[in-house]
Design a protein around this motif. Structure first.
Motif, PDB file in Angstrom:
ATOM      1  N   PRO A  66       0.840  -1.204   0.000  1.00 17.27           N
ATOM      2  CA  PRO A  66       0.000   0.000   0.000  1.00 17.27           C
ATOM      3  C   PRO A  66       0.872   1.250   0.000  1.00 17.27           C
ATOM      4  O   PRO A  66       1.995   1.244   0.525  1.00 17.27           O
ATOM      5  N   LEU A  67       0.347   2.317  -0.558  1.00 15.84           N
ATOM      6  CA  LEU A  67       1.028   3.617  -0.563  1.00 15.84           C
ATOM      7  C   LEU A  67       0.334   4.560   0.402  1.00 15.84           C
ATOM      8  O   LEU A  67      -0.888   4.691   0.386  1.00 15.84           O
ATOM      9  N   VAL A  68       1.119   5.235   1.258  1.00 11.81           N
ATOM     10  CA  VAL A  68       0.616   6.293   2.125  1.00 11.81           C
ATOM     11  C   VAL A  68       1.370   7.573   1.787  1.00 11.81           C
ATOM     12  O   VAL A  68       2.601   7.617   1.880  1.00 11.81           O
ATOM     13  N   VAL A  69       0.651   8.605   1.349  1.00  5.67           N
ATOM     14  CA  VAL A  69       1.280   9.904   1.146  1.00  5.67           C
ATOM     15  C   VAL A  69       1.140  10.708   2.442  1.00  5.67           C
ATOM     16  O   VAL A  69       0.102  10.653   3.105  1.00  5.67           O
ATOM     17  N   PHE A  70       2.190  11.422   2.803  1.00  6.67           N
ATOM     18  CA  PHE A  70       2.337  12.026   4.130  1.00  6.67           C
ATOM     19  C   PHE A  70       2.510  13.535   3.967  1.00  6.67           C
ATOM     20  O   PHE A  70       3.400  13.985   3.254  1.00  6.67           O
ATOM     21  N   SER A  71       1.677  14.312   4.657  1.00  6.71           N
ATOM     22  CA  SER A  71       1.762  15.774   4.605  1.00  6.71           C
ATOM     23  C   SER A  71       2.188  16.309   5.969  1.00  6.71           C
ATOM     24  O   SER A  71       1.496  16.126   6.968  1.00  6.71           O
ATOM     25  N   HIS A  72       3.332  16.975   6.006  1.00  8.25           N
ATOM     26  CA  HIS A  72       3.891  17.487   7.262  1.00  8.25           C
ATOM     27  C   HIS A  72       3.149  18.723   7.753  1.00  8.25           C
ATOM     28  O   HIS A  72       2.341  19.316   7.036  1.00  8.25           O
ATOM     29  N   GLY A  73       3.451  19.140   8.973  1.00  7.18           N
ATOM     30  CA  GLY A  73       2.833  20.324   9.547  1.00  7.18           C
ATOM     31  C   GLY A  73       3.430  21.614   9.002  1.00  7.18           C
ATOM     32  O   GLY A  73       4.495  21.623   8.373  1.00  7.18           O
ATOM     33  N   SER A  74       2.758  22.723   9.258  1.00  5.76           N
ATOM     34  CA  SER A  74       3.203  24.014   8.760  1.00  5.76           C
ATOM     35  C   SER A  74       4.546  24.402   9.369  1.00  5.76           C
ATOM     36  O   SER A  74       4.745  24.344  10.580  1.00  5.76           O
ATOM     37  N   GLY A  75       5.481  24.796   8.514  1.00  9.37           N
ATOM     38  CA  GLY A  75       6.782  25.234   8.975  1.00  9.37           C
ATOM     39  C   GLY A  75       7.753  24.128   9.280  1.00  9.37           C
ATOM     40  O   GLY A  75       8.896  24.392   9.658  1.00  9.37           O
ATOM     41  N   ALA A  76       7.347  22.878   9.130  1.00 10.12           N
ATOM     42  CA  ALA A  76       8.230  21.743   9.391  1.00 10.12           C
ATOM     43  C   ALA A  76       8.709  21.175   8.056  1.00 10.12           C
ATOM     44  O   ALA A  76       8.800  21.886   7.059  1.00 10.12           O
ATOM     45  N   SER A  77       9.032  19.896   8.007  1.00 12.03           N
ATOM     46  CA  SER A  77       9.494  19.259   6.776  1.00 12.03           C
ATOM     47  C   SER A  77       9.172  17.778   6.857  1.00 12.03           C
ATOM     48  O   SER A  77       8.936  17.233   7.941  1.00 12.03           O
ATOM     49  N   ILE A  78       9.207  17.125   5.711  1.00 14.81           N
ATOM     50  CA  ILE A  78       8.877  15.700   5.707  1.00 14.81           C
ATOM     51  C   ILE A  78       9.960  14.893   6.410  1.00 14.81           C
ATOM     52  O   ILE A  78       9.678  13.837   7.001  1.00 14.81           O
ATOM     53  N   HIS A  79      11.203  15.352   6.396  1.00 19.04           N
ATOM     54  CA  HIS A  79      12.259  14.615   7.108  1.00 19.04           C
ATOM     55  C   HIS A  79      11.969  14.532   8.603  1.00 19.04           C
ATOM     56  O   HIS A  79      12.394  13.576   9.261  1.00 19.04           O
ATOM     57  N   LYS A  80      11.245  15.501   9.134  1.00 19.63           N
ATOM     58  CA  LYS A  80      10.925  15.467  10.560  1.00 19.63           C
ATOM     59  C   LYS A  80       9.864  14.412  10.882  1.00 19.63           C
ATOM     60  O   LYS A  80       9.597  14.132  12.048  1.00 19.63           O
ATOM     61  N   MET A  81       9.269  13.835   9.872  1.00 20.79           N
ATOM     62  CA  MET A  81       8.287  12.775  10.070  1.00 20.79           C
ATOM     63  C   MET A  81       8.911  11.385   9.930  1.00 20.79           C
ATOM     64  O   MET A  81       8.213  10.376   9.898  1.00 20.79           O
ATOM     65  N   ALA A  82      10.255  11.334   9.854  1.00 21.93           N
ATOM     66  CA  ALA A  82      10.947  10.063   9.629  1.00 21.93           C
ATOM     67  C   ALA A  82      10.685   9.052  10.738  1.00 21.93           C
ATOM     68  O   ALA A  82      10.650   7.842  10.488  1.00 21.93           O
ATOM     69  N   TRP A  83      10.497   9.530  11.977  1.00 25.07           N
ATOM     70  CA  TRP A  83      10.303   8.606  13.105  1.00 25.07           C
ATOM     71  C   TRP A  83       9.066   7.730  12.903  1.00 25.07           C
ATOM     72  O   TRP A  83       9.038   6.575  13.330  1.00 25.07           O
ATOM     73  N   LEU A  84       8.054   8.263  12.234  1.00 26.86           N
ATOM     74  CA  LEU A  84       6.825   7.498  11.988  1.00 26.86           C
ATOM     75  C   LEU A  84       6.839   6.847  10.611  1.00 26.86           C
ATOM     76  O   LEU A  84       6.424   5.691  10.453  1.00 26.86           O
ATOM     77  N   ALA A  85       7.332   7.563   9.611  1.00 27.21           N
ATOM     78  CA  ALA A  85       7.352   7.022   8.255  1.00 27.21           C
ATOM     79  C   ALA A  85       8.191   5.752   8.183  1.00 27.21           C
ATOM     80  O   ALA A  85       7.815   4.776   7.509  1.00 27.21           O
ATOM     81  N   GLY A  86       9.336   5.734   8.882  1.00 30.95           N
ATOM     82  CA  GLY A  86      10.172   4.546   8.881  1.00 30.95           C
ATOM     83  C   GLY A  86       9.490   3.353   9.519  1.00 30.95           C
ATOM     84  O   GLY A  86       9.635   2.213   9.056  1.00 30.95           O
ATOM     85  N   LYS A  87       8.728   3.600  10.586  1.00 27.25           N
ATOM     86  CA  LYS A  87       7.993   2.507  11.235  1.00 27.25           C
ATOM     87  C   LYS A  87       6.928   1.938  10.303  1.00 27.25           C
ATOM     88  O   LYS A  87       6.737   0.714  10.226  1.00 27.25           O
ATOM     89  N   LEU A  88       6.223   2.812   9.605  1.00 32.82           N
ATOM     90  CA  LEU A  88       5.207   2.332   8.664  1.00 32.82           C
ATOM     91  C   LEU A  88       5.848   1.521   7.543  1.00 32.82           C
ATOM     92  O   LEU A  88       5.310   0.491   7.119  1.00 32.82           O
ATOM     93  N   ALA A  89       7.007   1.975   7.057  1.00 33.94           N
ATOM     94  CA  ALA A  89       7.692   1.221   6.006  1.00 33.94           C
ATOM     95  C   ALA A  89       8.096  -0.161   6.507  1.00 33.94           C
ATOM     96  O   ALA A  89       7.964  -1.154   5.787  1.00 33.94           O
ATOM     97  N   GLY A  90       8.568  -0.211   7.748  1.00 37.53           N
ATOM     98  CA  GLY A  90       8.928  -1.496   8.314  1.00 37.53           C
ATOM     99  C   GLY A  90       7.746  -2.435   8.460  1.00 37.53           C
ATOM    100  O   GLY A  90       7.914  -3.661   8.495  1.00 37.53           O
TER     101      GLY A  90
END
Length: 362
Positions: A87-111
């Motif tokens: 499955p594909l999940v597209v991820f939208s970060h919060g205002s003023g942040a970046s997608i790299h800051k969501m790595a803690w969760l994105a990596g878990k979902l990938a795993g």
């Protein structure tokens, strides 16, 4: 929303260290990571997109998102993908942040067996963020739909993505964009009245003007009159019918969505609020909103705060923020529970929701 002040004023991704390992248990359980470019015709520029995916646990490890304030999350850079269709999940970060800051969760979902792809949204991302760009949700939704289209059309990504199992995950302003992708439509006048009623809410303070960022340089910005926003664009439908499942964490604009549009949403949604019913700000409190949709569920992450969705803070983060004059409590959570413990609950909550809604296995 003041998070954009501190994140926007730093060069966040300078000097990522790379280590060579094979099967290192410190990595995100077989999460690979790859930075790609996706052309955006609407913006007339390329989007910086990061993709996490189920990977063979070998290769170079990079701590994605590491900087002076936050710890990074290890992933295998450009590792081979594990055989299969995901499955594909597209991820939208919060205002003023970046997608790299969501790595803690994105990596878990990938795993856990998901391909996770997120763009940095120009105009509302780290080092490039202004009040004027913030209400332009139609740009964020176009970014997300564009990422879906680009990955499905790519000869390599397209063959490993289950096109009938696509979800979207959004935090804060990203949550509002995710909700619009599911079919919700915003009401500009309701948003303007919300800021008149709650002028001390973080987004309304941001619209009051002061400092913004362009090219990682601080700039002075004028007060934004929300009623000057393009009404037709703000209220248009941004539905993407390819999206089957939506997870929204502390979504913004909860008091500014047209209720009739919510009642018409037929895809599955799961809302998460960071905190207790008595502590979550009105700007993001989504339990009532969830009740207006036929296939929506809602949960609370007790003792958390809005910033609990950010990465775990690095050693010396408090001292560094004092040095640069940052007053927001980016590293403070709502109780004796650590951010790591809160993240563990969030990971389970988000993963369980997507597995249920997208019928995905581990």
């Amino acid at each position: 929303m003041k998070i954009k002040v501190i994140l926007g004023s730093l060069i966040l991704f300078a000097g990522l260290s790379v280590q060579s390992h094979a099967g290192d248990p410190g990595a995100s359980k077989g999460a690979g990571v790859r930075d790609i470019k996706v052309t955006s015709p609407a913006r007339d520029q390329d989007l910086d997109v990061t993709v996490w995916y189920p990977a063979a646990a070998s290769g170079d490890i990079v701590p994605v998102g590491a900087d002076r304030i936050f710890q990074g999350t290890d992933a295998f850079a450009d590792a081979p993908m594990r055989p299969g269709t995901y499955p594909l999940v597209v991820f939208s970060h919060g205002s003023g942040a970046s997608i790299h800051k969501m790595a803690w969760l994105a990596g878990k979902l990938a795993g856990k067996g998901f391909i996770v792809a997120g763009p940095d949204h120009p105009g509302t991302t780290s080092g490039d963020s202004t009040p004027e760009d913030t209400p332009k949700l139609w740009q964020r939704t176009d970014d997300l739909s564009n990422v879906i289209s680009a990955l499905l059309a790519d000869p390599d990504w397209g063959k490993v993505i289950a096109a009938d199992r696509i979800g979207v995950l959004g935090f804060s302003l990203g949550g509002a964009a995710a909700l619009e992708l599911a079919g919700a439509r915003a009401d500009l006048e309701a948003y303007a009245r919300y800021c008149e009623t709650y002028p001390d809410m973080a987004d309304c303070v941001w619209f009051a003007g002061g400092r913004g960022y362009r090219n990682r340089e601080a700039i002075e910005v004028a007060k934004l009159d929300l009623r000057s926003v393009d009404k037709a664009r703000f209220e248009q439908s941004n539905l993407d019918p390819r999206v089957r499942a939506t997870v929204l964490v502390d979504p913004s604009l909860v008091l500014a969505f047209d209720e009739a549009s919510l009642a018409g949403i037929r895809s599955s949604l799961h809302f998460i609020n960071l905190g207790d019913p008595e502590t979550v700000p009105a700007s993001v409190k989504a339990d009532r909103l969830a009740g207006l949709m036929p296939q929506a569920t809602h949960s609370w992450i007790r003792d958390a705060v809005h910033f609990s969705f950010l990465p775990v803070c690095a050693d010396g983060a408090h001292e560094f923020m004092q040095l640069v004059g940052e007053t927001d409590t980016l590293c403070t959570d709502g109780s004796d529970r650590t951010r790591i413990e809160l993240h563990e609950e969030l990971e389970r909550n988000v993963t369980d929701a997507f597995q249920r809604m997208l019928e995905a296995g581990n």
